[in-house]
Design a protein around this motif. Structure first.
Motif, mmCIF file in Angstrom:
data_model
loop_
_atom_site.group_PDB
_atom_site.id
_atom_site.type_symbol
_atom_site.label_atom_id
_atom_site.label_comp_id
_atom_site.label_asym_id
_atom_site.label_seq_id
_atom_site.Cartn_x
_atom_site.Cartn_y
_atom_site.Cartn_z
ATOM 1 N N MET A 180 13.424 6.578 13.779
ATOM 2 C CA MET A 180 13.078 5.257 13.280
ATOM 3 C C MET A 180 12.978 4.228 14.402
ATOM 4 S SD MET A 180 14.989 3.655 10.177
ATOM 5 C CE MET A 180 16.244 3.201 11.316
ATOM 6 N N PHE A 181 13.885 4.308 15.342
ATOM 7 C CA PHE A 181 13.815 3.397 16.494
ATOM 8 C C PHE A 181 12.477 3.568 17.204
ATOM 9 C CE2 PHE A 181 18.712 3.502 17.231
ATOM 10 C CZ PHE A 181 18.883 2.709 16.116
ATOM 11 N N ILE A 182 12.092 4.841 17.372
ATOM 12 C CA ILE A 182 10.836 5.137 18.050
ATOM 13 C C ILE A 182 9.658 4.573 17.257
ATOM 14 C CG2 ILE A 182 9.295 7.052 18.668
ATOM 15 C CD1 ILE A 182 11.869 8.597 19.454
ATOM 16 N N ALA A 183 9.754 4.678 15.930
ATOM 17 C CA ALA A 183 8.676 4.159 15.080
ATOM 18 C C ALA A 183 8.540 2.646 15.197
ATOM 19 C CB ALA A 183 8.924 4.553 13.624
ATOM 20 N N ILE A 184 9.576 1.981 15.645
ATOM 21 C CA ILE A 184 9.506 0.523 15.825
ATOM 22 C C ILE A 184 9.007 0.167 17.224
ATOM 23 C CG2 ILE A 184 10.865 -1.600 15.974
ATOM 24 C CD1 ILE A 184 12.728 -0.370 13.840
ATOM 25 N N VAL A 185 9.549 0.864 18.230
ATOM 26 C CA VAL A 185 9.244 0.471 19.615
ATOM 27 C C VAL A 185 7.855 0.943 20.062
ATOM 28 C CG1 VAL A 185 9.931 0.684 22.031
ATOM 29 C CG2 VAL A 185 11.670 0.376 20.275
ATOM 30 N N VAL A 186 7.498 2.192 19.752
ATOM 31 C CA VAL A 186 6.250 2.746 20.287
ATOM 32 C C VAL A 186 4.996 1.943 19.886
ATOM 33 C CG1 VAL A 186 4.703 4.755 20.201
ATOM 34 C CG2 VAL A 186 7.121 5.061 20.745
ATOM 35 N N GLY B 68 12.063 16.794 18.718
ATOM 36 C CA GLY B 68 12.105 15.809 17.637
ATOM 37 C C GLY B 68 11.643 14.430 18.094
ATOM 38 N N LEU B 69 12.098 14.024 19.260
ATOM 39 C CA LEU B 69 11.745 12.699 19.771
ATOM 40 C C LEU B 69 10.267 12.624 20.144
ATOM 41 C CD1 LEU B 69 14.869 11.924 22.011
ATOM 42 C CD2 LEU B 69 14.400 11.171 19.674
ATOM 43 N N LEU B 70 9.766 13.722 20.713
ATOM 44 C CA LEU B 70 8.358 13.767 21.090
ATOM 45 C C LEU B 70 7.472 13.676 19.842
ATOM 46 C CD1 LEU B 70 6.953 14.073 23.832
ATOM 47 C CD2 LEU B 70 6.521 16.463 23.236
ATOM 48 N N ALA B 71 7.849 14.412 18.806
ATOM 49 C CA ALA B 71 7.090 14.357 17.552
ATOM 50 C C ALA B 71 7.084 12.933 17.005
ATOM 51 C CB ALA B 71 7.709 15.322 16.532
ATOM 52 N N ALA B 72 8.226 12.279 17.070
ATOM 53 C CA ALA B 72 8.322 10.905 16.588
ATOM 54 C C ALA B 72 7.413 9.990 17.395
ATOM 55 C CB ALA B 72 9.770 10.420 16.673
ATOM 56 N N ALA B 73 7.435 10.164 18.719
ATOM 57 C CA ALA B 73 6.636 9.293 19.587
ATOM 58 C C ALA B 73 5.142 9.458 19.308
ATOM 59 C CB ALA B 73 6.946 9.596 21.050
ATOM 60 N N TYR B 77 2.817 6.583 17.759
ATOM 61 C CA TYR B 77 1.671 6.138 18.543
ATOM 62 C C TYR B 77 0.414 6.113 17.678
ATOM 63 C CZ TYR B 77 -1.319 5.513 22.601
ATOM 64 O OH TYR B 77 -2.216 5.003 23.513
ATOM 65 N N ARG B 78 0.357 7.060 16.746
ATOM 66 C CA ARG B 78 -0.800 7.107 15.845
ATOM 67 C C ARG B 78 -0.651 6.168 14.658
ATOM 68 N NH1 ARG B 78 -2.497 13.454 15.481
ATOM 69 N NH2 ARG B 78 -2.988 13.717 17.686
ATOM 70 N N GLY B 79 0.383 5.363 14.683
ATOM 71 C CA GLY B 79 0.506 4.308 13.681
ATOM 72 C C GLY B 79 1.133 4.704 12.359
ATOM 73 N N ARG B 80 1.870 5.837 12.328
ATOM 74 C CA ARG B 80 2.542 6.219 11.074
ATOM 75 C C ARG B 80 3.744 5.305 10.832
ATOM 76 N NH1 ARG B 80 -0.558 10.689 9.279
ATOM 77 N NH2 ARG B 80 -2.241 10.289 10.748
ATOM 78 N N GLY B 81 4.145 5.199 9.565
ATOM 79 C CA GLY B 81 5.243 4.296 9.196
ATOM 80 C C GLY B 81 6.614 4.861 9.506
ATOM 81 N N LEU B 82 7.618 4.024 9.249
ATOM 82 C CA LEU B 82 9.008 4.371 9.560
ATOM 83 C C LEU B 82 9.474 5.667 8.918
ATOM 84 C CD1 LEU B 82 10.871 0.980 9.027
ATOM 85 C CD2 LEU B 82 10.332 2.075 11.177
#
Lengths: 257, 104
Positions: A180-186, B68-73, B77-82
């Motif tokens: 979630m943090f990543i979803a906010i910062v990126v 996991g973190l890479l997938a999130a990033a 980056y592609r604009g998916r929601g929380l």
């Protein structure tokens, strides 16, 4: 007639604000459930009764502070030591409170702020402070609701059931919060190089404090404050912004949903 | 009152006051340019400092956490929601755990 419809739309917007908060709180609640589950287990291992651990979760709503707290209590530490450790570990919430106050709708009264202030956690703050539109009371209440339930129920589960969930599951679920943090910062860093720069400085300082021999002795809560203050100050010094809110709208940063 | 209740009360009060006082006292918009810019950057700085490097050690396996973190990033980056980013991060890490288990 027109008054009537105005009132109606007001109710609708309050409801949708609440609903949006609730939706944004869902991933936080998932992460909290698993993090607090491990806290519940810790409490049980340290010899606390299940309701004692749950009571601490319901009145504190914070991870690092609670863990340090129960360890201090179990080790027979003094009340002063307990208060001091809570103060230092949780001091970051003061910084977050000041920051969040700038993104709260001006019609939110003082007494309401005192109530909402209880819900300032790392995650709830992160979502609320980076929201594009000012935070309203129903939005913040909605945002707090599920995480509070998740934190309480997770603690209860951990304290009563102990190690029933496979370790692999709890391990993986703790990533929900970081995701979630990543979803906010990126997205914000993608559209504003200034934000990208500040985030990079924060990561660098945070890593330095984690790995450097002497600095790594500093408590986690304090390390976060130092990293954030240094990075935000360097950013403010090199790239001052005219108006935070407009900046975000123009550059298209912040939380999209 | 038992020691537990005294300790629980102290924890609650300190934690609450540290949160609520600054949030309640600071009500006006900050005018100072430096401080306003500072506050604008704080959320991103705080969130990044909390994620790195702590998240790499959150799952007990750095490789699993990194996946996991890479997938999130990538998804962020592609604009998916929380919600999507967050759950996908767990799913990717779960998959990585399983793959490592198969290989190991």
């Amino acid at each position: 007639m027109s008054e009537n419809s105005g009132e109606q739309s007001n109710t609708v917007s309050r409801k949708s604000e609440w609903g949006e908060g609730l939706r944004h709180g869902f991933p936080i609640a998932c992460g909290y459930f698993f993090v607090s589950f491990t806290f519940g287990i810790l409490g049980a291992t340290l010899g606390f009764r299940w309701w004692e651990t749950v009571l601490i979760s319901m009145t504190n709503l914070t991870s690092a502070g609670q863990i340090a707290g129960v360890k201090t209590i179990a080790a027979g530490g003094s009340v002063f030591e307990l208060a001091l450790s809570q103060f230092i570990i949780n001091l970051r919430y003061s910084l977050m409170g000041i920051s969040l106050s700038q993104n709260v709708s001006e019609d939110v009264s003082g007494p309401r702020r005192m109530l909402l202030g209880f819900g300032i956690t790392d995650e709830i703050y992160g979502v609320a402070a980076s929201r594009r539109t000012p935070v309203t009371t129903p939005y913040f209440v909605g945002l707090m609701t599920l995480p509070y339930a998740g934190w309480t129920l997770g603690t209860l589960g951990g304290a009563v059931l102990g190690d029933v969930l496979p370790k692999a599951v709890t391990n993986v679920m703790t990533l929900a919060i970081y995701g979630m943090f990543i979803a906010i910062v990126v997205p914000a860093a993608k559209e504003s190089r200034k934000v990208l720069f500040v985030a990079a400085v924060a990561a660098a300082v945070s890593c330095l404090m984690y790995y450097a021999p002497v600095l790594s002795e500093v408590s986690v809560g304090f390390a976060i404050i130092v990293s954030a203050v240094v990075a935000a100050a360097v950013g403010a010094w090199l790239f001052p912004v005219e108006d935070g809110a407009r900046e975000t709208a123009e550059e298209g940063g912040a939380c999209r949903e | 009152m038992s020691r537990f209740f005294v300790c629980a009360l102290v924890m609650m009060l300190v934690t609450y006051l540290v949160r609520a006082i600054p949030f309640t006292v600071f009500r006006r918009k900050v005018r100072n340019r430096f401080f306003r810019s500072f506050l604008y950057y704080v959320p991103y700085a705080v969130l990044t400092a909390m994620t790195l490097p702590a998240a790499l050690y959150a799952t007990g396996s750095m490789a699993v956490a990194a996946v996991g973190l890479l997938a999130a990033a990538v998804l962020a980056y592609r604009g998916r929601g929380l919600v999507v980013v967050s759950l996908a991060s767990c799913a990717a890490a779960g998959l990585a755990t399983w793959v490592i288990h198969l290989l190991g």
